[in-house]
Design an enzyme around this catalytic site. Structure first.
Site, PDB file in Angstrom:
ATOM      1  N   THR A  43       0.810  -1.210   0.000  1.00  0.00           N
ATOM      2  CA  THR A  43       0.000   0.000   0.000  1.00  0.00           C
ATOM      3  C   THR A  43       0.844   1.261   0.000  1.00  0.00           C
ATOM      4  O   THR A  43       0.517   2.251  -0.631  1.00  0.00           O
ATOM      5  CB  THR A  43      -0.871  -0.008   1.270  1.00  0.00           C
ATOM      6  OG1 THR A  43      -1.549  -1.252   1.326  1.00  0.00           O
ATOM      7  CG2 THR A  43      -1.882   1.110   1.237  1.00  0.00           C
ATOM      8  N   THR A  67       1.836  -4.016   4.613  1.00  0.00           N
ATOM      9  CA  THR A  67       1.641  -4.248   6.044  1.00  0.00           C
ATOM     10  C   THR A  67       1.247  -5.684   6.377  1.00  0.00           C
ATOM     11  O   THR A  67       1.414  -6.121   7.504  1.00  0.00           O
ATOM     12  CB  THR A  67       0.554  -3.312   6.602  1.00  0.00           C
ATOM     13  OG1 THR A  67      -0.633  -3.477   5.839  1.00  0.00           O
ATOM     14  CG2 THR A  67       1.001  -1.868   6.552  1.00  0.00           C
ATOM     15  N   ASP A  68       0.718  -6.420   5.408  1.00  0.00           N
ATOM     16  CA  ASP A  68       0.147  -7.724   5.740  1.00  0.00           C
ATOM     17  C   ASP A  68       1.127  -8.649   6.439  1.00  0.00           C
ATOM     18  O   ASP A  68       0.784  -9.281   7.430  1.00  0.00           O
ATOM     19  CB  ASP A  68      -0.405  -8.404   4.476  1.00  0.00           C
ATOM     20  CG  ASP A  68      -1.861  -8.048   4.252  1.00  0.00           C
ATOM     21  OD1 ASP A  68      -2.274  -6.964   4.710  1.00  0.00           O
ATOM     22  OD2 ASP A  68      -2.588  -8.853   3.639  1.00  0.00           O
ATOM     23  N   LYS A  77       0.360  -7.051  13.546  1.00  0.00           N
ATOM     24  CA  LYS A  77      -0.727  -6.277  12.948  1.00  0.00           C
ATOM     25  C   LYS A  77      -2.017  -6.727  13.615  1.00  0.00           C
ATOM     26  O   LYS A  77      -2.429  -7.867  13.467  1.00  0.00           O
ATOM     27  CB  LYS A  77      -0.775  -6.516  11.435  1.00  0.00           C
ATOM     28  CG  LYS A  77      -1.778  -5.630  10.717  1.00  0.00           C
ATOM     29  CD  LYS A  77      -1.745  -5.796   9.195  1.00  0.00           C
ATOM     30  CE  LYS A  77      -2.734  -4.851   8.533  1.00  0.00           C
ATOM     31  NZ  LYS A  77      -2.767  -4.999   7.069  1.00  0.00           N
TER      32      LYS A  77
END
Lengths: 605, 414, 414, 605
Positions: free
Chosen positions: B85, B160-161, B238
């Protein structure tokens, strides 16, 4: 000037707030402020370039902080912390209905777009909007206009206050669905524009679902008279259109004359700011003293060939410059034509003129500025003058209280619109169209007639329902057989309850209860009981999960009367009291009356 | 005219729809619908039938337009870019999102940056983080090692995953490091004005110019654009799919914070040293098994098959149903390692408290405190790749990179 | 004398150790060491060589000494007991922990209880929660159904490890319910004076006497013995392995709260109805797969094998590596259902935002908002067991028991 | 009475707080209060029964709330929110060393037990304790005593305040390791007891690791003179033992006489409380008025055959009853012997006597009580009287400031002890025993001699190190070759730094730096630099991770002197200043001196 010029073209953009919850989440239309909030910065995106983006560049250069107050009708989506959910079905249907009313051609597949707006009024930095239909016409009393587009978009945040670099917004309005109807610039006079605006407004009202509040219908007016298109935002009263347009045409007229004068004198030159602070070390001007104390400097620049055009003889180029500067957060501009003023004497003025080596046709500008603001100020003024000299005055302007207008930002261009990638393309299915078609608003008279016939209710009731923005609910709830009952619920029962309980409930929930009753073939008394419970603050799920809305059968009532030992002489009202306090179920008074009578008859036999 | 030429993507065309004439740019086509950007900016998706090409698109290259590779004249910092992203940008013309990280734009937003830093960009791979594999971790470690030799800090833009997995992997592979290794991601893509990437990157650059000698993640502290937390890689996770403040330092607070352009350290950390020490040996025959009621013994056996080690993600203090123990015991006898972690995420494992735990110990399963399941997985790959078998329990239980908290304070559970 | 008799467990003996004479009770023995409780209370573990039996143990029965099955004279409440920390009690003589829930003790601690309630105890099974299987959920549902017919509420004492799974399962199996179904556990066993079980049970009894028509969990609100939260079963999750306040209502707050003997509801809830509607059909060929970098396609295939449905626990908005899609697509074509959830635990899934998500949709994987992975697993068993195949997507996406939050507020993420 | 009775038996329990961090977690010995706290209730567990449990039942019946203040040296384990970790290795070794000093037999396998204490002083409701050794003897100047047990246990919370039903504790002390040494009741006089206590204290000091603070060594005294065993808690000054025991023996003597008197008069009867509130409606007693205003009642009961024993002629049974009631939170007890007092007149007293139908030998008690407190009051008083009449005065008592004692609770019995299931049995390995043996404390003189010989240091330094509780650290750090240096570090360098920086550091960290230096063969200057950094507040990991402690080689120093252009004439101190500011490394001044001299020599050559 009392008339608009002959080459005037007027177009309208009418916006209607819908009362159906939010467009891309499940939040309600109304909410209360919560204690929490959060702050954000917005950034202009790269990938765009050219003058269209100037507004974004400006916005970002201001480095403003936006504070958002969380409302109970906002969730992670308004906070820009979650992707949007699917589009609000009711809102889409309403927009389709409007499109049909104007014979606008509906797109088979709808793409949701993002329109970049970085003044903080959208937490995401863009407004979601989707084009629903194009084409069609609208006939007013005095004119006819083409429809260019009908779109469905999100409303923005309410601005609460602005203080220095901090702007405070509330999240309650953000995401409320807005239908936008844009016409071609087919109107030539204010009166024609008013007649078209009225007709659009009427259709919107007839369709129902209008949100309450003064600004539920807002119009923007597009105006041109040969110097490009000016979009005037936020005209809330139709009656003001005439004055606004006359003011605007005068502004453009004077401006064009001023610019012609400059050109005739040989045009202007680049700005050349000089720091003239030292001239004011002992100044009596409060404004200047304050500036210097804050560590600002006094800059001046020649405005070549602008003499007498800044604020004289009806020319107001000074204000054009000041307005532009205000948009980037710079106040404290003073120009030649204003002086003497603000404690600056004629002597001061002449001394400056001398120091700046002013020629005969020149004027000058003075700015009280922080050193780091000079670049943006210079850029802003130069851009503004360049724009005016181009004789294309196209821009977005805001209406002021005196019906004049103020520079707001450049027209937002197509380059700032790009797809909302989080939402897949929406397919407009046939059944959606059929439903929308049922609700498509005709004229007021037509609709009153149609409704009263369709549901067997009086014209007066029909009109009340339409004016109350409940016609969609009537359509959703009623059929030929129960039209009267539903009409009574809408026009009498609910308003009575609102009065009695001193509160209003969301119509979604009211509809929920009535639907439950009609679907389960429960009658008027069940509905009323359900509504009473709702207004008492009992949650929906409780009202519906219990059997509290189930009517007792005649047998059950008879049995109850017996066990309670109710005498034929108790009287109807006392009997009802006893019975209702003995059961959670619903009692139809007509059955009770019948039973009392039977009992009496029996007894007397 | 229309019949002779077919329009191509990017062409400006004029066409008729429902009897009206429009102009727009052709964006894409499928067998039925054409996607056209009208000149008013709206996209429409219609059946394109009657059209005329007004202007042929000259270039339709969607290549990443990247600017210069080095920018600024201060402290040397390396920026390694991957997909995700944070580097996504929309093409406003077509609406397509493509990867991009324009250095000029980056530094122009923060005017002090060119003064303070000299940022050297290196493109790793445009891989989305969910497609990253241990092999990529190793390549990344090697690249970081190289960059850290010429820079004072390394910044990695990352989806970020799986950012926490990569951060953990780098933590273990870098036994010692010459400078900060800071991963940075964003939860709102950079093409939106509200993107969190701007502040995250500014903070990450700030963190990467300190003497932080660990691997950290720089992400929002809360929903506001105010504070950025530096979270120790091996304790990061996360914890929200969409919020800006998704990353949390589980069981401890952030190590540092960035606010108003300044870095402040809150907790102790390892300082950078003069030379990197790095080992990129990872044992890949390692797996994770999420225990749940209804998981059959056969399934457990299938998942143990061929593994040198497994991380079990059990319930509570680290429990799994007793029925699975026999299969595990068998494998452990043959040399497989089994380590228990907890689905609770917060809190420690401990196989001494309940009978189930003691039976699990008996089957050869070991606990190692409050290590996170994902970190334990990466650590196991590292330990099996670098240490002798008989040191396995000792090394797994040793706090090597801040991955095991010896003390858990009262205030750190939400 | 010593030579003639061997001491048995429970015998009081006199023995010599290191030249000193001691008396104590024999607690246990292995081949080498004898575990003896000295008369001063300490246990010692020694090699027992020279001893004399002073007193033979009369009974060594460790049977659960349970008292009367019904206690009190108020509102009828059923208490169903299973294993787990909450019913654990130590035998002070031997130190062994055994299950027990003494009703007299329970009510004597809260003198008002006998006035207010008539508590009827039913023993389900002394199974530890980590060993519970879907079959037990079904049995439990049937028992709860029976009890709810004669009681105004049902209280289930349960081990905390899989309490949320059981709560979810009961939530779905009970389509409508006559009274509250409250699960209660404890994080500190009842044998310690600091046990949280006392207050948890008091609160649970309180909740079970309301018109709450859902399945809830009653556990501590924070570390203090002050407030007990009522957490909706299908949104509950054990988020800490050891703390009292381990259970959280993910993405929403608690529905109700118990404090100072009083129940207060904070959020809307479904009220009880007149009759239970229950379906105990669960499809058991359902599995959960935790995605992680390094998971091979072969392993994915193994785990898909033989399943009617799988819950994928992906990263972020619900992503898994693209390489797995082919295998899943194949299975979905053959009729298998695949639903994505997120390892983040907090926040929603959404397959429309990133390209990976859209490709996953293309492979037949569906998202269903912010349902928790564990709840999704149980729900899938329920939906496949009770609804026609073609209603699967609709039912999975429908919020049936509060398991999917339509709105997520800003304040509910830690 | 000036002498203890002939059948006196005295035993001791000496407790020593260790300065090695906590026993079952990784928290440090010292900490600061944090803002947060939490509250808890404690419950007595069932499964126990009989009079031993009376104290638990009482405690719980008081329904007290315990509030705990979190300290920076507490974690989830002190908060009872996490199972304990493994036992503190240093603490275990120290206990083993003590056991060896007294030739006590060490258990091969150690079981950690839980001792139930529900006064809130342990968050878990129990104290963890483990028996490490049994048997052995200790010789004092005047006596010899057997050792019954040496255990290692957790210290409890510090009580901060008590207000109504709320007791506030802090968590800093909870979990600090305590070595407990219990002797047989082999002493007959206070002097013998003091001599034994002194000897134990000396050994503890000699071993080192004693925590700082006045209560680091505390002793409980067990006393018996034929009426059961009384455990007197919290004797902090040895000199007070004599007075305390004399007071206690007098108390028991008088009490036994009083009880004999009651028995002679025919024993006593069950209490029979009467509500006599109505007698006091117009009372002038403030105490009574206040009680009545708070909604309490005035109860009275006959104490059959207790006349003259409650508070007269040296008899103090009234206090025994009041003390017991105080333990269950009940104040406001008044008895016959006290009156007139508290505004209650002789007339009142006689009126009550009449109303209660007092017989000649009877006395009465009055209580100002809430209605719900009556049962617990009755139970408490009856239990107390039954206990006294049994002539077994065994119980736990606390020392007051005047060296008298106060009833605290019944003796905690073995039935309240059960295994700590969270910690597996600890095996005492041979190497642990060997290490412990090295540290086993002899007498002061022996130890001084041994240490000074072993590490080549002066007797005075050895004594300082022992008294400073640093001998364990000396042993951990020093060997024959560097003993002097380590000794200097302990006795001079560190105290100097403590003075200079105005702070003390945990010895764990100091040891860490010194160990790092010795392991890496870094000399004195590196150590000193490391310690300076530590005292400056630089975290351990930074000090050790950088190369800041590495000494520069002669070559490097020479090169640096050259590049810095250091002249032979700079002088030593200025040279050092220049060099240290030019490097992060450590510079050995002797090398510099040598180089300067060489340079001088060279130059002069």
């Amino acid at each position: 000037m009392n008339e608009l010029p002959g080459n005037t073209k007027i177009g309208l953009e009418v916006h209607m707030q819908l009362n159906v919850g939010k467009l891309f989440c499940k939040c309600g239309s109304e909410g209360e402020a919560e204690k929490m909030g959060f702050t954000r910065k917005l950034h202009s995106s790269s990938g765009e370039s050219g003058s269209q983006d100037i507004s974004s560049v400006f916005e970002e250069s201001r480095n403003r902080t936006f504070k958002y107050i969380i409302y109970s009708n906002s969730c992670l989506i308004e906070a820009d912390e979650q992707p949007p959910t699917q589009i609000n079905d009711r809102a889409l249907k309403a927009t389709l209905s409007m499109a049909m009313a104007f014979h606008s051609s509906i797109l088979e597949r709808i793409s949701v777009m993002r329109k970049v707006v970085i003044d903080g009024s959208n937490t995401s930095g863009f407004q979601r909007t989707s084009l629903i239909a194009m084409g069609g016409t609208i006939k007013g009393d005095l004119a006819e206009a083409g429809i260019t587009a009908i779109s469905l978009e999100e409303d923005s945040c309410r601005k609460i206050e602005e203080e220095g670099n901090m702007v405070v917004y509330s999240l309650d309005r953000l995401g409320i669905p807005l239908i936008e109807i844009s016409t071609s610039p087919d109107m030539k006079t204010a009166e024609e524009a008013i007649s078209i605006a009225k007709e659009i407004g009427n259709r919107l009202r007839v369709m129902g679902l209008l949100k309450k509040g003064a600004d539920a219908i807002r119009q923007d007016v597009n105006f041109s008279m040969g110097y490009g298109r000016v979009e005037i935002k936020g005209v809330s009263k139709l009656s003001a259109i005439r004055d606004i347009l006359l003011n605007e045409s005068e502004r453009q007229q004077k401006l064009s004359e001023a610019m012609e004068a400059v050109m005739k004198r040989g045009g202007t030159e680049k700005l050349d700011f000089k720091d003239i602070s030292s001239m004011f070390l002992g100044s009596n001007s409060k404004m200047i003293r304050k500036g210097l104390e804050e560590g600002k400097l006094i800059y001046a620049t020649i405005l070549k060939n602008f003499k007498g055009l800044l604020k004289a003889n009806g020319y107001r180029v000074g204000r054009e410059i000041a307005d532009a500067l205000k948009q980037v957060g710079i106040k404290g501009v003073i120009h030649y034509d204003e002086l003497p003023a603000y404690g600056i004497t004629v002597g001061d003025r002449d001394e400056i003129s001398e120091r700046m080596e002013l020629k005969e046709n020149d004027s000058f500008l003075m700015l009280i500025l922080g050193r780091d603001e000079l670049d943006i100020a210079r850029f802003t003024i130069e851009e503004r003058i360049r724009k005016l000299l181009s004789m294309d005055f196209s821009e977005t302007r805001a209406v002021l209280e005196d019906n004049s207008t103020r520079y707001m930002r450049p027209l937002s261009g197509s380059s700032r619109m790009y797809p909302e990638t989080d939402i897949p393309i929406i397919k407009v299915h046939e059944d959606l169209l059929q439903e929308a078609s049922r609700n498509s608003p005709g004229s007021m008279e037509e609709t009153i007639g149609r409704i009263s016939e369709e549901y067997g209710i009086s014209g007066q009731d029909a009109e009340t329902i339409i004016n109350d923005q409940k016609v969609m609910y009537l359509r959703e709830l009623a059929n030929k057989h129960n039209g009267k009952m539903i009409s009574r619920l809408i026009t009498q029962t609910v308003p009575e309850m609102e009065k009695k309980y001193g509160r209003e409930m969301e119509w979604n929930t009211i509809v929920g209860i009535i639907k439950y009753c009609t679907e389960n073939s429960l009658g008027r008394y069940s509905m009323e009981k359900g509504l009473h419970m709702l207004f008492s603050g009992i949650p929906m799920n409780e009202i519906l999960s219990h059997k509290k809305l189930m009517p007792l059968s005649e047998d059950e009532i008879r049995k109850m009367m017996k066990t309670r030992g109710i005498d034929k002489n108790e009287g109807m009202s006392r009997t009802m009291d006893i019975l209702t306090s003995s059961t959670e179920g619903v009692i139809d008074p007509s059955i009770v009356a019948r039973l009392i009578n039977t009992k009496k008859n029996k007894d007397s036999n | 005219m229309a019949e002779s030429k077919k329009p191509e993507i990017g062409d400006l065309i004029e066409f008729t729809w429902e009897g009206q004439r429009f102009q727009g740019t052709l964006l894409s086509e499928d067998s039925v619908y054409s996607n056209i950007k009208l000149i008013n900016g709206y996209n429409i998706s219609i059946k394109l039938e009657d059209y005329k090409i007004l202007e042929r698109s000259i270039t339709r290259t969607q290549e990443v337009k990247r600017d210069m590779k080095v920018l600024g004249k201060g402290k040397p910092i390396s920026l390694i870019t991957t997909g995700g992203t944070i580097v996504s940008r929309v093409d406003y013309k077509t609406g397509a999102v493509f990867p991009s990280l324009d250095m000029g734009e980056l530094t122009s937003r923060f005017p002090y940056m060119e003064e303070k830093f000299s940022i050297n960009r290196v493109d790793f791979s445009n891989i989305l983080s969910e497609n990253m594999e241990p092999d990529q971790w190793i390549q990344m470690a090697k690249l970081v090692d190289r960059e850290l030799k010429r820079s004072e800090g390394v910044l990695i833009s990352h989806g970020t995953d799986t950012m926490s997995y990569t951060a953990s992997a780098l933590s273990f592979m870098f036994e010692k490091q010459r400078g900060p290794i800071i991963l940075v991601g964003s939860q709102r893509s950079s093409d939106r004005p509200s993107s969190d990437s701007y502040l995250n990157i500014e903070a990450a650059v700030g963190f990467s110019a300190t003497d932080f000698g660990e691997v950290g993640i720089a992400m929002h502290h809360n929903s506001s654009d105010e504070k950025i937390d530096l979270i120790r890689g091996a304790r990061s996770r996360k914890m929200h799919s969409t919020r800006r403040d998704a990353f949390k330092a589980i069981g401890e607070g952030p190590v540092g914070r960035f606010q108003d352009g300044l870095v402040n350290f809150i907790r102790p950390y390892i300082r950078r040293v003069e030379e990197n020490t790095i080992s990129t040996k990872l044992e890949k025959r390692v797996g994770m098994i999420y225990f749940y009621p209804g998981l059959s013994v056969e399934e457990m056996e299938k998942n143990l098959d061929g593994k040198r080690g497994v991380i079990l993600i059990g319930t509570g203090l680290g429990h799994i149903a007793i029925k699975h123990l026999e299969a595990i015991k068998e494998k452990v006898k043959e040399g497989m390692k089994a380590v228990i972690t907890t689905q609770c995420i917060f809190g420690t494992t401990n196989l001494d408290v309940y009978s189930t735990g003691r039976q699990m110990k008996g089957a050869g399963i070991m606990d190692c405190g409050n290590i996170l399941p994902e970190t334990a997985y990466v650590k196991m790959m590292y330990v099996l790749g670098n240490y002798d078998e008989n040191r396995f329990p000792e090394m797994m239980r040793k706090n090597m990179r801040g991955e095991i908290l010896e003390r858990e304070e009262m205030g750190v559970f939400p």
